[in-house]
Motif scaffolding. Sequence first.
Motif, PDB file in Angstrom:
ATOM      1  N   VAL A  45     -18.344   4.950  -3.591  1.00  0.00           N
ATOM      2  CA  VAL A  45     -17.918   4.357  -2.317  1.00  0.00           C
ATOM      3  C   VAL A  45     -16.740   3.426  -2.580  1.00  0.00           C
ATOM      4  CG1 VAL A  45     -18.591   2.955  -0.318  1.00  0.00           C
ATOM      5  CG2 VAL A  45     -20.289   4.406  -1.455  1.00  0.00           C
ATOM      6  N   LEU A  46     -15.610   3.748  -1.979  1.00  0.00           N
ATOM      7  CA  LEU A  46     -14.422   2.898  -2.103  1.00  0.00           C
ATOM      8  C   LEU A  46     -14.352   2.021  -0.868  1.00  0.00           C
ATOM      9  CD1 LEU A  46     -11.835   5.622  -3.219  1.00  0.00           C
ATOM     10  CD2 LEU A  46     -12.969   3.930  -4.688  1.00  0.00           C
ATOM     11  N   GLN A  47     -14.639   0.730  -1.060  1.00  0.00           N
ATOM     12  CA  GLN A  47     -14.657  -0.157   0.109  1.00  0.00           C
ATOM     13  C   GLN A  47     -13.649  -1.282  -0.047  1.00  0.00           C
ATOM     14  OE1 GLN A  47     -17.713  -3.170   1.398  1.00  0.00           O
ATOM     15  NE2 GLN A  47     -18.378  -1.468   2.681  1.00  0.00           N
ATOM     16  N   GLY A  48     -13.136  -1.745   1.078  1.00  0.00           N
ATOM     17  CA  GLY A  48     -12.212  -2.861   1.028  1.00  0.00           C
ATOM     18  C   GLY A  48     -11.930  -3.416   2.402  1.00  0.00           C
ATOM     19  N   GLY A  49     -11.224  -4.532   2.424  1.00  0.00           N
ATOM     20  CA  GLY A  49     -10.728  -5.056   3.681  1.00  0.00           C
ATOM     21  C   GLY A  49      -9.639  -4.128   4.212  1.00  0.00           C
ATOM     22  N   GLU A  50      -9.154  -4.407   5.406  1.00  0.00           N
ATOM     23  CA  GLU A  50      -8.035  -3.605   5.938  1.00  0.00           C
ATOM     24  C   GLU A  50      -6.754  -4.132   5.302  1.00  0.00           C
ATOM     25  OE1 GLU A  50      -7.778  -2.522   9.996  1.00  0.00           O
ATOM     26  OE2 GLU A  50      -9.928  -2.117  10.170  1.00  0.00           O
ATOM     27  N   ASP A  51      -6.481  -3.602   4.143  1.00  0.00           N
ATOM     28  CA  ASP A  51      -5.394  -4.075   3.290  1.00  0.00           C
ATOM     29  C   ASP A  51      -4.122  -3.313   3.647  1.00  0.00           C
ATOM     30  OD1 ASP A  51      -3.646  -4.623   1.237  1.00  0.00           O
ATOM     31  OD2 ASP A  51      -5.126  -4.347  -0.368  1.00  0.00           O
ATOM     32  N   PRO A  52      -3.123  -4.004   4.214  1.00  0.00           N
ATOM     33  CA  PRO A  52      -1.905  -3.299   4.648  1.00  0.00           C
ATOM     34  C   PRO A  52      -1.167  -2.630   3.485  1.00  0.00           C
ATOM     35  CG  PRO A  52      -1.942  -5.577   5.460  1.00  0.00           C
ATOM     36  CD  PRO A  52      -3.084  -5.446   4.503  1.00  0.00           C
ATOM     37  N   ALA A  53      -1.442  -3.055   2.254  1.00  0.00           N
ATOM     38  CA  ALA A  53      -0.746  -2.442   1.111  1.00  0.00           C
ATOM     39  C   ALA A  53      -1.313  -1.067   0.739  1.00  0.00           C
ATOM     40  CB  ALA A  53      -0.820  -3.376  -0.090  1.00  0.00           C
ATOM     41  N   LEU A  54      -2.425  -0.682   1.341  1.00  0.00           N
ATOM     42  CA  LEU A  54      -2.996   0.632   1.004  1.00  0.00           C
ATOM     43  C   LEU A  54      -2.278   1.704   1.799  1.00  0.00           C
ATOM     44  CD1 LEU A  54      -6.868  -0.017   1.040  1.00  0.00           C
ATOM     45  CD2 LEU A  54      -5.277  -0.164  -0.888  1.00  0.00           C
ATOM     46  N   THR A  55      -1.291   2.332   1.183  1.00  0.00           N
ATOM     47  CA  THR A  55      -0.584   3.381   1.915  1.00  0.00           C
ATOM     48  C   THR A  55      -1.445   4.637   1.920  1.00  0.00           C
ATOM     49  OG1 THR A  55       0.506   4.206  -0.053  1.00  0.00           O
ATOM     50  CG2 THR A  55       1.664   2.470   1.176  1.00  0.00           C
ATOM     51  N   VAL A  56      -1.166   5.487   2.895  1.00  0.00           N
ATOM     52  CA  VAL A  56      -1.972   6.709   3.015  1.00  0.00           C
ATOM     53  C   VAL A  56      -1.855   7.541   1.740  1.00  0.00           C
ATOM     54  CG1 VAL A  56      -0.176   7.920   4.331  1.00  0.00           C
ATOM     55  CG2 VAL A  56      -2.546   8.649   4.526  1.00  0.00           C
ATOM     56  N   SER A  57      -0.655   7.581   1.138  1.00  0.00           N
ATOM     57  CA  SER A  57      -0.477   8.435  -0.040  1.00  0.00           C
ATOM     58  C   SER A  57      -1.129   7.825  -1.280  1.00  0.00           C
ATOM     59  CB  SER A  57       1.007   8.716  -0.289  1.00  0.00           C
ATOM     60  OG  SER A  57       1.687   7.496  -0.450  1.00  0.00           O
ATOM     61  N   TRP A  58      -1.108   6.495  -1.395  1.00  0.00           N
ATOM     62  CA  TRP A  58      -1.750   5.868  -2.558  1.00  0.00           C
ATOM     63  C   TRP A  58      -3.250   6.188  -2.560  1.00  0.00           C
ATOM     64  CZ3 TRP A  58      -5.594   2.360  -3.762  1.00  0.00           C
ATOM     65  CH2 TRP A  58      -5.575   1.861  -5.079  1.00  0.00           C
ATOM     66  N   VAL A  59      -3.866   6.056  -1.399  1.00  0.00           N
ATOM     67  CA  VAL A  59      -5.309   6.341  -1.311  1.00  0.00           C
ATOM     68  C   VAL A  59      -5.571   7.833  -1.548  1.00  0.00           C
ATOM     69  CG1 VAL A  59      -7.368   6.248   0.174  1.00  0.00           C
ATOM     70  CG2 VAL A  59      -5.733   4.352   0.205  1.00  0.00           C
ATOM     71  N   ALA A  60      -4.710   8.697  -0.996  1.00  0.00           N
ATOM     72  CA  ALA A  60      -4.893  10.152  -1.190  1.00  0.00           C
ATOM     73  C   ALA A  60      -4.802  10.502  -2.678  1.00  0.00           C
ATOM     74  CB  ALA A  60      -3.850  10.924  -0.381  1.00  0.00           C
ATOM     75  N   ASN A  61      -3.844   9.896  -3.386  1.00  0.00           N
ATOM     76  CA  ASN A  61      -3.720  10.157  -4.833  1.00  0.00           C
ATOM     77  C   ASN A  61      -4.948   9.676  -5.587  1.00  0.00           C
ATOM     78  OD1 ASN A  61      -1.254  11.421  -4.797  1.00  0.00           O
ATOM     79  ND2 ASN A  61      -0.100   9.493  -4.925  1.00  0.00           N
ATOM     80  N   LEU A  62      -5.460   8.517  -5.177  1.00  0.00           N
ATOM     81  CA  LEU A  62      -6.664   7.982  -5.817  1.00  0.00           C
ATOM     82  C   LEU A  62      -7.841   8.956  -5.625  1.00  0.00           C
ATOM     83  CD1 LEU A  62      -8.302   5.664  -7.139  1.00  0.00           C
ATOM     84  CD2 LEU A  62      -8.557   4.673  -4.852  1.00  0.00           C
ATOM     85  N   ILE A  63      -7.978   9.464  -4.404  1.00  0.00           N
ATOM     86  CA  ILE A  63      -9.068  10.412  -4.119  1.00  0.00           C
ATOM     87  C   ILE A  63      -8.923  11.648  -5.015  1.00  0.00           C
ATOM     88  CG2 ILE A  63     -10.030  11.963  -2.348  1.00  0.00           C
ATOM     89  CD1 ILE A  63      -9.045   9.807  -0.264  1.00  0.00           C
ATOM     90  N   ARG A  64      -7.676  12.165  -5.125  1.00  0.00           N
ATOM     91  CA  ARG A  64      -7.443  13.356  -5.956  1.00  0.00           C
ATOM     92  C   ARG A  64      -7.777  13.075  -7.422  1.00  0.00           C
ATOM     93  NH1 ARG A  64      -3.474  14.898  -1.883  1.00  0.00           N
ATOM     94  NH2 ARG A  64      -2.069  13.284  -2.641  1.00  0.00           N
ATOM     95  N   SER A  65      -7.390  11.885  -7.915  1.00  0.00           N
ATOM     96  CA  SER A  65      -7.697  11.551  -9.316  1.00  0.00           C
ATOM     97  C   SER A  65      -9.209  11.497  -9.540  1.00  0.00           C
ATOM     98  CB  SER A  65      -7.136  10.178  -9.691  1.00  0.00           C
ATOM     99  OG  SER A  65      -5.762  10.154  -9.532  1.00  0.00           O
ATOM    100  N   LEU A  66      -9.916  10.868  -8.608  1.00  0.00           N
ATOM    101  CA  LEU A  66     -11.370  10.772  -8.750  1.00  0.00           C
ATOM    102  C   LEU A  66     -11.998  12.164  -8.756  1.00  0.00           C
ATOM    103  CD1 LEU A  66     -11.972   7.739  -6.353  1.00  0.00           C
ATOM    104  CD2 LEU A  66     -12.703   7.802  -8.740  1.00  0.00           C
ATOM    105  N   LYS A  67     -11.512  13.019  -7.854  1.00  0.00           N
ATOM    106  CA  LYS A  67     -12.081  14.374  -7.749  1.00  0.00           C
ATOM    107  C   LYS A  67     -11.754  15.213  -8.989  1.00  0.00           C
ATOM    108  CE  LYS A  67     -14.350  14.778  -3.909  1.00  0.00           C
ATOM    109  NZ  LYS A  67     -15.682  15.322  -3.734  1.00  0.00           N
ATOM    110  N   ARG A  68     -10.570  14.989  -9.539  1.00  0.00           N
ATOM    111  CA  ARG A  68     -10.194  15.710 -10.765  1.00  0.00           C
ATOM    112  C   ARG A  68     -11.120  15.308 -11.917  1.00  0.00           C
ATOM    113  NH1 ARG A  68      -4.870  15.243  -9.723  1.00  0.00           N
ATOM    114  NH2 ARG A  68      -4.789  13.222 -10.755  1.00  0.00           N
ATOM    115  N   ASN A  69     -11.367  14.020 -12.028  1.00  0.00           N
ATOM    116  CA  ASN A  69     -12.214  13.517 -13.116  1.00  0.00           C
ATOM    117  C   ASN A  69     -13.682  13.880 -12.932  1.00  0.00           C
ATOM    118  OD1 ASN A  69     -10.675  11.888 -15.126  1.00  0.00           O
ATOM    119  ND2 ASN A  69      -9.941  10.916 -13.265  1.00  0.00           N
TER     120      ASN A  69
END
Length: 350
Positions: free
Chosen positions: A108-132
């Motif tokens: 579970v990736l949880q956080g405040g509504e952080d304006p620095a979280l761009t849609v692509s940064w989070v998408a890349n993170l999801i892909r990395s987690l799924k790859r691993n």
Amino acid sequence: MSHHNQTLINQLYRQAKLDSSAFTLLLSSADEKDRAYAAKLARQVATDSFGRNIYMRGLIEFTNHCKNNCFYCGLRRDHRGLKRYRLNEHEILNAAAVAHAAGCRTIVLQGGEDPALTVSWVANLIRSLKRNWPDTAITLSLGERSATDYKTWFAAGADRYLLREETASPELYNHLHPPEMTLANRLNCLAALKDIGYQTGAGFLVGSPSQTAEDLAADLIFIQSFQPAMIGIGPFLPQADTPFGREKPGDPELTLFLISLLRLMLPHGLIPATTAIGTALPDGYQRAILAGANVIMPNFTPLQVRKLYSLYDHKREAGDSASSTDELFREINYRTVIDRGDFPDHYDRH
Ligand code: SAM
Ligand code: SF4
């Protein structure tokens, strides 16, 4: 025990729908025996659906930055004294590795509504987690975003999304939030998430300032119609630096009763024993399972920053690791399992 309350609880057990006045009456008049009766039936429903298995979700609270100002939450933007942190991808992957090694097959990736979280940064993170860890489900809990963002993250591999409505009563919602936040937006987000195909989690605060039995009845009516895959509730707990810092905490016994009612209403729902109930009562995690919950969210946020994710005061630290929760549940004859723990009725569109 009142005969009338027992009848209402039996109706929920038989999957009948109750109306607002029946829920209000039940919530305002139930005594200890009614609650124990509901817990017994709820436990039976949970074991019929899941056996004595408890699913683990490895929680990573990866940012405490928030642009919102919810009156109850210690991460609100006006809490100026709070030191803010944001984990980088490497730190998140390390935390996920620890969670996976501990047996979690949901992150579970949880956080405040952080304006620095761009849609692509989070998408890349999801892909990395799924790859691993292709065997592991990903749950996001990042607040209100556009439907486009939600779609991008779903396409990147996210499976589930937690977004509590906090309350289904518009008046109470406005009492708990500043005017720029609305219940209508929150509900639109929930509808979009479900429509996109996420296993969607809703939920509410119990005992938030000014909440009435009618408000809680509205919450149950909302859940009855929305039919979320997951439902997270916990008592409101004050945080000293917020506008509600001196309000009294929500009643943990009422929270446990609501868990039982939710279990009767959603036999296949994924219902966590939340950190808030674990904080409010020393045996809160166990009592929540015995009231019908079937999920635990051990915390894998790195220790150096964990104290900074301070939603409310005295947030529980003990019993937060996967091994100690496993022990807690063995005491009551349940077991944590290595399993994604998907919503059984969900059609996987990935
Ligand atoms: N920012 C996202 C959001 O609001 O949906 C996710 C993180 S937020 C901290 C997660 C949950 O914490 C909220 O949905 C809220 O119900 C809960 N929470 C915040 N402050 C709380 C408090 N004082 N007592 C109990 N729960 C609280
Ligand atoms: Fe931000 Fe969520 Fe806290 Fe509201 S509840 S202030 S959106 S972290």
